[in-house]
Design a protein around this motif. Structure first.
Motif, mmCIF file in Angstrom:
data_model
loop_
_atom_site.group_PDB
_atom_site.id
_atom_site.type_symbol
_atom_site.label_atom_id
_atom_site.label_comp_id
_atom_site.label_asym_id
_atom_site.label_seq_id
_atom_site.Cartn_x
_atom_site.Cartn_y
_atom_site.Cartn_z
ATOM 1 N N PHE A 23 23.214 86.583 -102.995
ATOM 2 C CA PHE A 23 23.630 86.945 -104.351
ATOM 3 C C PHE A 23 23.668 88.464 -104.519
ATOM 4 N N VAL A 24 22.608 89.140 -104.094
ATOM 5 C CA VAL A 24 22.534 90.595 -104.170
ATOM 6 C C VAL A 24 23.019 91.168 -102.851
ATOM 7 N N GLY A 25 23.922 92.165 -102.918
ATOM 8 C CA GLY A 25 24.503 92.732 -101.709
ATOM 9 C C GLY A 25 23.468 93.246 -100.735
ATOM 10 N N ASN A 26 22.464 93.961 -101.234
ATOM 11 C CA ASN A 26 21.404 94.491 -100.388
ATOM 12 C C ASN A 26 20.097 93.815 -100.769
ATOM 13 N N PRO A 27 19.638 92.812 -100.008
ATOM 14 C CA PRO A 27 18.428 92.079 -100.373
ATOM 15 C C PRO A 27 17.182 92.955 -100.410
ATOM 16 N N GLU A 28 17.216 94.123 -99.733
ATOM 17 C CA GLU A 28 16.054 95.011 -99.752
ATOM 18 C C GLU A 28 15.794 95.533 -101.158
ATOM 19 N N SER A 29 16.823 95.529 -102.032
ATOM 20 C CA SER A 29 16.640 96.026 -103.392
ATOM 21 C C SER A 29 15.720 95.129 -104.209
ATOM 22 N N LEU A 30 15.477 93.910 -103.733
ATOM 23 C CA LEU A 30 14.593 92.981 -104.443
ATOM 24 C C LEU A 30 13.133 93.145 -104.048
ATOM 25 N N VAL A 31 12.885 93.909 -102.960
ATOM 26 C CA VAL A 31 11.545 93.932 -102.385
ATOM 27 C C VAL A 31 10.535 94.641 -103.269
ATOM 28 N N GLU A 32 10.901 95.837 -103.782
ATOM 29 C CA GLU A 32 9.924 96.656 -104.483
ATOM 30 C C GLU A 32 10.041 96.558 -105.999
ATOM 31 N N GLU A 33 10.608 95.486 -106.504
ATOM 32 C CA GLU A 33 10.788 95.353 -107.947
ATOM 33 C C GLU A 33 9.463 95.099 -108.657
ATOM 34 N N SER A 34 9.491 95.351 -109.972
ATOM 35 C CA SER A 34 8.321 95.005 -110.777
ATOM 36 C C SER A 34 8.038 93.515 -110.674
ATOM 37 N N ALA B 242 6.272 96.257 -83.737
ATOM 38 C CA ALA B 242 6.351 94.850 -83.354
ATOM 39 C C ALA B 242 5.067 94.140 -83.756
ATOM 40 N N LEU B 243 5.188 92.878 -84.092
ATOM 41 C CA LEU B 243 4.018 92.066 -84.418
ATOM 42 C C LEU B 243 4.346 90.605 -84.176
ATOM 43 N N VAL B 244 3.320 89.783 -84.112
ATOM 44 C CA VAL B 244 3.503 88.346 -83.925
ATOM 45 C C VAL B 244 2.737 87.608 -85.015
ATOM 46 N N THR B 245 3.177 86.392 -85.303
ATOM 47 C CA THR B 245 2.481 85.548 -86.266
ATOM 48 C C THR B 245 2.840 84.098 -85.994
ATOM 49 N N GLY B 246 2.142 83.184 -86.645
ATOM 50 C CA GLY B 246 2.437 81.775 -86.472
ATOM 51 C C GLY B 246 3.783 81.411 -87.078
ATOM 52 N N ALA B 247 4.499 80.535 -86.417
ATOM 53 C CA ALA B 247 5.821 80.146 -86.894
ATOM 54 C C ALA B 247 5.763 79.449 -88.249
ATOM 55 N N ARG B 248 4.587 78.894 -88.588
ATOM 56 C CA ARG B 248 4.442 78.207 -89.879
ATOM 57 C C ARG B 248 3.653 79.020 -90.895
ATOM 58 N N SER B 249 3.390 80.262 -90.571
ATOM 59 C CA SER B 249 2.656 81.123 -91.507
ATOM 60 C C SER B 249 3.639 81.706 -92.511
ATOM 61 N N THR B 250 4.079 80.878 -93.451
ATOM 62 C CA THR B 250 5.156 81.262 -94.370
ATOM 63 C C THR B 250 4.801 82.477 -95.214
ATOM 64 N N ARG B 251 3.544 82.581 -95.626
ATOM 65 C CA ARG B 251 3.155 83.718 -96.454
ATOM 66 C C ARG B 251 3.284 85.014 -95.661
ATOM 67 N N ASN B 252 2.824 85.008 -94.412
ATOM 68 C CA ASN B 252 2.953 86.186 -93.555
ATOM 69 C C ASN B 252 4.420 86.535 -93.304
ATOM 70 N N LEU B 253 5.208 85.538 -92.945
ATOM 71 C CA LEU B 253 6.612 85.778 -92.636
ATOM 72 C C LEU B 253 7.348 86.369 -93.830
ATOM 73 N N ARG B 254 7.013 85.872 -95.021
ATOM 74 C CA ARG B 254 7.663 86.398 -96.224
ATOM 75 C C ARG B 254 7.343 87.886 -96.414
ATOM 76 N N MET B 255 6.084 88.255 -96.229
ATOM 77 C CA MET B 255 5.689 89.651 -96.408
ATOM 78 C C MET B 255 6.348 90.541 -95.365
ATOM 79 N N TYR B 256 6.356 90.096 -94.097
ATOM 80 C CA TYR B 256 6.924 90.916 -93.040
ATOM 81 C C TYR B 256 8.430 91.115 -93.237
ATOM 82 N N LYS B 257 9.123 90.075 -93.640
ATOM 83 C CA LYS B 257 10.569 90.206 -93.849
ATOM 84 C C LYS B 257 10.863 91.152 -95.005
ATOM 85 N N ARG B 258 10.046 91.084 -96.050
ATOM 86 C CA ARG B 258 10.244 92.002 -97.168
ATOM 87 C C ARG B 258 9.928 93.439 -96.777
ATOM 88 N N ALA B 259 9.095 93.616 -95.764
ATOM 89 C CA ALA B 259 8.763 94.961 -95.285
ATOM 90 C C ALA B 259 9.795 95.474 -94.284
#
Length: 406
Positions: free
Chosen positions: A178-189, A369-386
């Motif tokens: 929906f948003v052209g640059n998804p990174e713009s959603l990362v640091e929002e209020s 670089a970093l590694v995490t569990g494939a099912r660690s959804t909370r971690n994956l969400r944070m890393y992708k937003r970073a």
């Protein structure tokens, strides 16, 4: 995503065809249908309301037109489009959203949850509201998967249409693409860290005697990230102190290099955090759980390790080390053992530790670089937003993510 809106003022929803929401519909990302509740009335005056039982001022919306409207909308949507209840990927029905001053507060987190749904139906009440039996009937039936009564805030509007526009815009802007640059959603209020967004600036660097903060012109991205974090916390403390947690206040939280005297607390924190990782990734070996105290003390000495303290308590830690198997060698900064006390999850501390360990990397480092569990959804969400990107499994159930240094 499919969205159906039922209202006695369908023209009120015209703005849904404008701007990015309109473009999303043109691109096929969003399928919006607006319905006139009066189409389900059966008298010449097209009556949708009546006086309240028990007396009192105002009028109440009758259950009959609402019941018929929802039955028709759901049955029609369930046989076509994203709301289909048959075939591959089918769902059991839509989420019914009822804007109401008596509902649960609308938050960014709730918007995110609704954005994961394939189909929403919004029922826009008027007058004193919709007969409660309509909501009760929807909750008791099987056509609707879930009912959410939602309030925008501690005030009352004339009807649910304005609230529906707000809810739809807040939800659909979170849809992938929906948003052209998804990174713009990362640091929002009100994002993952729960804080208000830092001040923003653009060209020119000086305007009416006011200058853009020097740090933003420095090109030092690690320094800029820290400045934005601090400004975010200061703004939150001044305007919305209710959003602050002790771990996010500048006065209480400190991050410093680890010392050998921290080893006992780091060891205890590691066990607490990696038990949660094991539960999230059953069957996957978690080396941190079998690591001995002496082994931990060893890397606490050889690696770059940061720890976070809050009011004398060690509440977080992270380590960084150069990889020796790179070509060219040692151009990757391996980040690991990112840990936050479980009672402080969701407060942005993990993201802050991640930023600090990135900034501690030697100059020759070209990527993280970093590694995490494939099912660690909370971690994956944070890393992708970073800014980290998934690079695939390195072993069953364990994934690797990397990020280029700016």
């Amino acid at each position: 995503m499919r969205i159906d809106v039922v209202s006695i003022f369908p023209g009120y929803l015209t703005p849904l065809g404008l701007s990015l929401t309109g473009r999303a519909q043109e691109a096929g990302l969003l399928d919006v249908h607006v319905h006139d509740l009066r189409d389900w009335t059966h008298d010449r005056h097209r009556t949708v309301d009546d006086t309240p039982y028990g007396g009192g001022p105002g009028m109440v919306m009758r259950p009959e037109p609402w019941g018929e409207a929802l039955d028709t909308v759901i049955s029609t949507g369930s046989t076509s489009g994203p709301g289909s209840t048959s075939g591959p990927g089918s769902i059991s029905g839509p989420v019914l959203v009822v804007p109401s001053p008596a509902g649960e507060p609308f938050t960014q987190q709730l918007a995110g949850a609704l954005a994961e749904e394939p189909w929403l139906v919004l029922a826009c009440g008027r007058y004193e509201g919709i007969d409660q039996r309509v909501i009760e009937n929807a909750r008791a039936g099987t056509a609707v998967r879930q009912v959410r009564e939602i309030s925008l805030g501690d005030y009352v509007l004339n009807g649910g249409e304005a609230a529906a526009l707000v809810i739809v815009e807040a939800v659909v802007r979170l849809l992938p693409g929906f948003v052209g640059n998804p990174e713009s959603l990362v640091e929002e209020s009100h994002g993952s860290g729960g804080l208000l967004e830092a001040p923003v600036y653009t060209k020119p660097p000086t305007w009416r005697g006011l200058d853009v903060p020097e740090v933003l012109l420095s090109g030092d991205h690690a320094r800029i990230a820290l400045w934005r974090r601090e400004q975010s916390m200061r703004r939150t403390a001044a305007r919305r102190p209710d959003l602050l947690h002790p771990a996010t206040t500048l006065a209480d939280l400190s991050i410093r290099a680890a010392r050998q005297g921290d080893s006992g607390e780091v060891f205890t924190l590691q066990r607490a955090c990696w038990v949660s990782e094991q539960l999230a990734n059953p069957g996957v070996e978690v080396p941190a759980l079998t690591e001995s105290f002496d082994e931990l003390r060893a890397w606490l000495t050889t690696d770059t390790v940061l720890v976070a303290h809050d009011s004398g308590r060690l509440v977080g830690a992270v380590r960084g080390r150069l990889r020796g198997d790179d070509v060219p060698a040692a151009h990757t900064w391996d980040i690991g053992r990112l840990m936050v006390a479980p009672d402080l999850w969701g407060r942005g501390l993990g993201r802050r530790l991640l930023e600090r360990i990135e900034s501690a990397a030697p100059e020759q480092v070209e990527q993280f670089a970093l590694v995490t569990g494939a099912r660690s959804t909370r971690n994956l969400r944070m890393y992708k937003r970073a800014g980290y990107r998934l690079r695939g499994e390195i072993e069953p159930g364990v994934v690797r993510l990397t990020k280029r240094r700016r």
